[in-house]
Enzyme design. Structure first.
Site, PDB file in Angstrom:
ATOM      1  N   GLU A 479      39.805  43.482  32.158  1.00  0.00           N
ATOM      2  CA  GLU A 479      39.602  42.079  31.783  1.00  0.00           C
ATOM      3  C   GLU A 479      38.153  41.717  32.070  1.00  0.00           C
ATOM      4  O   GLU A 479      37.324  41.763  31.182  1.00  0.00           O
ATOM      5  CB  GLU A 479      40.581  41.184  32.548  1.00  0.00           C
ATOM      6  CG  GLU A 479      40.647  39.768  32.016  1.00  0.00           C
ATOM      7  CD  GLU A 479      41.854  39.015  32.567  1.00  0.00           C
ATOM      8  OE1 GLU A 479      41.882  37.793  32.399  1.00  0.00           O
ATOM      9  OE2 GLU A 479      42.755  39.650  33.156  1.00  0.00           O
ATOM     10  N   GLU A 759      43.685  36.389  43.591  1.00  0.00           N
ATOM     11  CA  GLU A 759      44.070  35.640  42.388  1.00  0.00           C
ATOM     12  C   GLU A 759      45.298  34.773  42.632  1.00  0.00           C
ATOM     13  O   GLU A 759      45.396  33.658  42.122  1.00  0.00           O
ATOM     14  CB  GLU A 759      44.351  36.622  41.249  1.00  0.00           C
ATOM     15  CG  GLU A 759      44.753  35.961  39.952  1.00  0.00           C
ATOM     16  CD  GLU A 759      44.912  36.957  38.812  1.00  0.00           C
ATOM     17  OE1 GLU A 759      44.896  36.537  37.648  1.00  0.00           O
ATOM     18  OE2 GLU A 759      45.037  38.175  39.094  1.00  0.00           O
TER      19      GLU A 759
END
Length: 897
Positions: A479, A759
């Site tokens: 990502e 996260e």
């Protein structure tokens, strides 16, 4: 008597010297002695330094010189402005070195000496003579070889200045005569290459010889054509990597010469047989060609480069700091995993790569696999990397010791699995290097609580790892994208930790470049999700309005009005997109991320009885609609756009009225009984003033129902503690900060020894199992946005907006709590160092404050016993509200608590 007079004269001169006004930290366009400036009117900044208190600049004078000739003088300007003062002369010629000098006058009769700095202009569009060149190799593909280019040239006169201007559609590294050019890595960085491409300028005078010289360049795929995002799309910007190189030489006799990239350059395959952002890099030492960038190398068997016809009219000189190497780490531990694999632990989750020195037989292969966490069984955890291989593969030459270092990739890791080395590992053979944009670290923060101190370190390391030319969400999996929401919520914290002014200014150019025609700002910048379901011309609240929020935060933090001027059209288009999408001023349409990754009951088994904390998507959107409109009002005021101020003030009233009609009962209860709902409604003044106190109580009651745990996601978390402190519940804010069980900021640190921000609140759960491996990053700075509150409320350091932006007018209001016995914070601002340090000692509160010259501050004393306040042994009279206006200087206050 004579001796006494001499002593007095010496003493007087020493004190005058101490009190002398000095100018330091001269910058042009926010950089020290930069080369490659293409601003038409460069802006000059400096910091005043003096030991005297209450010093303000009253005037300044700037002179710009070309050689010995003064080409512009501002004259004596009656102004207190010491930042971003623009050049006012005729157009500056390109590729020319200038010096500038400045002196200043203060309000205490002092005049500084002249202080000198320099800058060099960039190339004009018409100055480019270089050609784009490509290898022409069939195997020079996204998954193929890395080519190397070579050019020989000769100089016959003494060189006084040599500047190389370089860019690539791809990534480049350059050498001159066997020595590396500069200390930038992964250049030219990542931009929306087909719309916005930066080139870099390097002073290479010391790398050149009188006589024969050689240039060598390697050209990697980088972000340009490597696969990006989880849909495995590649060649997004093009299939062919190309180099653009121009060397401008100035000789002692004043003559000039230019060396350019063209088809006279020679090209061959390098020892880098594969280089890709997600998967890593392979280097085959058997293919190394010795001295290929040195004079005298025989390149007769090399092929000629191929010229390509890509445009150059849209390229500009870099405005931001390059990526550089920073901290280095040796393994703190070498051990065997449960499955028998050899693991290196570098002790810190970082972003960069590992160098290796190794010896063995020709063809022996060593593979370094990078990962973040060990699992509960004592084995390496790779699953959260998804499809990213994150490997460096090194093939030995067999000719003694080989040294390996990657060039065109990077990894997010703490641990490395080593394969291919027989026998005992020597940790001295391995060194990990952290790579990140070369921003100056400006903020420091420390308290008496070691876990909070580690949280601050984790926040800063999260920023380092993800501020790699683009503010990315995570640095390890497939990502690593510039998610706008993550950058938006963290932007103010980022601007405390580091001078992120130019970093954001560059990235915001890509926000403008990739903004859709309808005004929507994409979810990621640069926008590489067009081939996915996220690639629609739509804007999500808290994400797309980063195009409004970040420019304003940059202005407030750094006093850089130019960023608002440059981005204003983009900001307007973004808010007009929302206005067009909204129905009767109610934004309840389209896709929304809302309060991303807020607490859900299935997130962890450790909180039995807790309810999910999902906030209505469109309630969140309406709040951020109001936020964006308010910032447009503020920005329009700063820029003097009075008609826009009136328009947006009218719109804001309608947006808040619709919020109250749609999402609030008449008694003030919100349709979503979540922490985030009340936080956003209070933060953005969505509720009638009379109903706000009970909204605060509902928020506090909710927090208590979770046993003082937060349940907020990406959009609620940044405002949680600020709202509590603003409305008098600093006690609850501290309880949340110091909570060390899940979900909380300190849980990852206390339970799992985290060295970066995660996260998810439970990326690793209490039983050491992992959250959803499809989206579990252990280096993800969004929740680190609490750093803003820590600076502004614990240390108390803040700036007034509008005329006081950039810490020209400072506020310092520490709020004590959480059984902390001391806290100290400092910030290097564009006006100088601001610091606030307090400690509780023997029933007294000692508070040391430093205010830079040419700034003023309003202090709010953290005590109700105002009559007890002294400074340097002298009683201080504060206002009844506990405030005191002060000028620059150092202050040592003592008070009862």
């Amino acid at each position: 008597m004579k001796r006494k007079l001499l002593f007095f004269a010496f003493f007087l001169m020493a004190n005058l010297s101490m009190a002398q006004l000095k100018l330091q930290q001269l910058k042009t366009e926010n950089r020290v002695n930069p080369i490659g400036i293409d601003a038409e009117k460069p802006r000059f900044s400096w910091v005043l330094s003096t030991d005297k208190k209450n010093v303000l600049q009253t005037a300044y004078e700037i002179q710009v010189k070309k050689g010995k000739e003064t080409i512009w003088s501002s004259g004596k300007v009656a102004s207190s402005s010491s930042i971003f003062n623009s050049y006012g002369g005729s157009q500056l010629p390109s590729n020319t070195r200038f010096t500038w000098q400045v002196r200043a006058w203060d309000n205490q009769g002092q005049t500084s000496e002249w202080v000198t700095a320099s800058f060099q202009t960039a190339l004009n569009k018409t100055d480019w003579k270089a050609k784009w060149i490509n290898s022409g190799f069939a195997n020079d593909t996204v998954n193929g070889v890395v080519p190397m280019f070579r050019k020989s040239f000769e100089t016959k006169k003494k060189i006084t200045n040599a500047t190389a201007f370089v860019t690539a559609r791809g990534l480049y590294e350059i050498q001159f005569n066997g020595k590396r050019m500069g200390d930038a890595y992964l250049a030219p960085g990542w931009t929306s290459y087909n719309k916005h491409l930066q080139y870099q300028a390097y002073d290479v005078t010391n790398l050149l010889n009188v006589g024969k010289n050689a240039i060598g360049a390697t050209l990697g795929s980088g972000w340009y054509r490597t696969r990006l995002a989880w849909v495995h799309q590649q060649n997004i910007y093009g299939k062919e990597t190309v180099l653009l190189f121009q060397l401008e030489l100035t000789y002692a006799d004043g003559s000039k010469e230019t060396v350019i990239s063209d088809n006279s350059w020679k090209v061959a395959e390098s020892d880098i047989t594969y280089a890709e952002i997600y998967n890593g890099e392979t280097i085959d030492a058997r293919k190394r060609i010795a001295n290929w960038t040195s004079v005298g190398f025989n390149d007769s068997n090399w092929k000629n480069a191929v010229e390509k016809t890509f445009p150059i009219d849209y390229i500009n000189a870099s405005v931001n700091e390059p990526i550089k190497k920073h901290e280095s780490f040796k393994p703190v531990k070498v051990f065997k995993a449960t499955n028998g694999e050899t693991i290196l632990d570098f002790g810190q989750n970082l972003v960069g790569w590992v160098t290796l020195t190794a010896q063995g037989k020709a063809g022996d292969k060593i593979t370094l696999s990078h990962f973040e966490m060990m699992d509960k069984f004592g084995n390496p955890y790779f699953t959260n990397l998804r499809s990213a291989k994150a490997q460096a593969t090194y093939i030995l030459s067999g000719n003694g010791k080989d040294f390996f270092e990657p060039h065109f990739t990077f990894f997010g890791f703490r641990y490395v699995r080593v394969e291919g080395i027989e026998g005992k590992i020597n940790p001295e053979d391995f060194t990990a290097y952290a790579l990140y944009s070369d921003m100056e670290q400006t903020g420091s923060f420390e308290t008496s609580n070691t876990l909070v101190n580690q949280l601050q370190k984790n926040i800063q390391w999260g920023q380092k790892g993800n501020f790699l030319d683009v503010p990315t969400d995570c640095p390890q999996r497939d990502e690593r994208l510039g998610w706008t929401g993550d950058a938006e919520v963290f932007s103010r914290t980022a601007s405390y930790n580091f001078n992120a002014n130019q970093f954001f200014a560059k990235w915001l150019k890509d926000v403008t470049a990739d903004q859709y025609p309808n005004g929507a700002v994409p979810h990621v910048i640069p926008d590489v999700l067009k081939a996915t379901g996220f690639g629609q011309p739509m804007q999500a609240a808290g994400w797309g309005d980063a195009g409004i929020i970040i420019p304003y935060n940059v202005f407030v933090a750094f006093g850089d009005k130019q960023v608002l001027e440059d981005q204003y059209a983009t900001m307007k288009k973004s808010v007009e997109y929302i206005r067009n999408e909204a129905k009767n001023d109610l934004w309840n349409t389209g896709f929304q991320f809302a309060d991303w990754l807020s607490y859900r009951v299935d997130d962890s088994k450790g909180m039995i009885g807790m309810k999910s904390a999902i906030t209505d998507n469109y309630l969140v959107a309406q709040c951020f609609y109001a936020y964006s409109v308010q910032l447009m009002i503020n920005t329009a005021k700063v820029l003097g756009k009075n008609d826009d101020v009136k328009d947006y003030e009218s719109l804001l009233a309608k947006v808040k009225k619709q919020f109250q009609h749609e999402y609030m009962t008449t008694s003030g209860r919100l349709i979503s009984e979540t922490q985030t709902a009340y936080i956003l409604a209070l933060q953005f003044d969505m509720l009638p003033e009379a109903l706000r106190p009970q909204a605060v109580e509902r928020l506090v009651s909710n927090i208590k129902s979770y046993d003082y745990h937060l349940t907020t996601g990406f959009l609620g978390t940044p405002f949680l503690n600020p709202v509590l402190s603003r409305f008098g519940r600093n006690d609850v804010a501290y309880k949340l900060l110091l909570q060390d069980t899940y979900p909380s900021w300190l849980y990852p640190i206390k339970t799992h020894g985290a060295t970066t921000i995660w996260e998810r609140w439970d990326s690793m759960k209490s039983d050491s199992t992992f959250q959803d491996p499809g989206m579990t990053s252990f280096n993800h700075y969004a929740y680190g946005a609490v750093g803003d509150w820590m600076y502004r409320n614990i240390a108390g350091i803040d700036t007034k907006e509008f005329d006081g932006a950039g810490y020209k007018a400072i506020t310092i209001k520490p709020q004590l709590g959480g059984e902390l016995t001391y806290a100290k914070g400092s910030l290097k601002t564009n006006h100088g160092l601001v610091s606030s340090a307090w400690k509780i000692e023997n029933g007294k509160l000692l508070w040391d404050v430093e205010i830079p010259a040419n700034s003023t501050a309003t202090l709010t004393f953290p005590t109700k016993k105002l009559t007890s306040i002294t400074e340097g042994g002298t009683s201080i009279k504060a206002t009844p509200s506990g405030t005191l206006d002060v000028g620059s200087g150092k202050y040592a206050f003592v008070m009862d608590i």
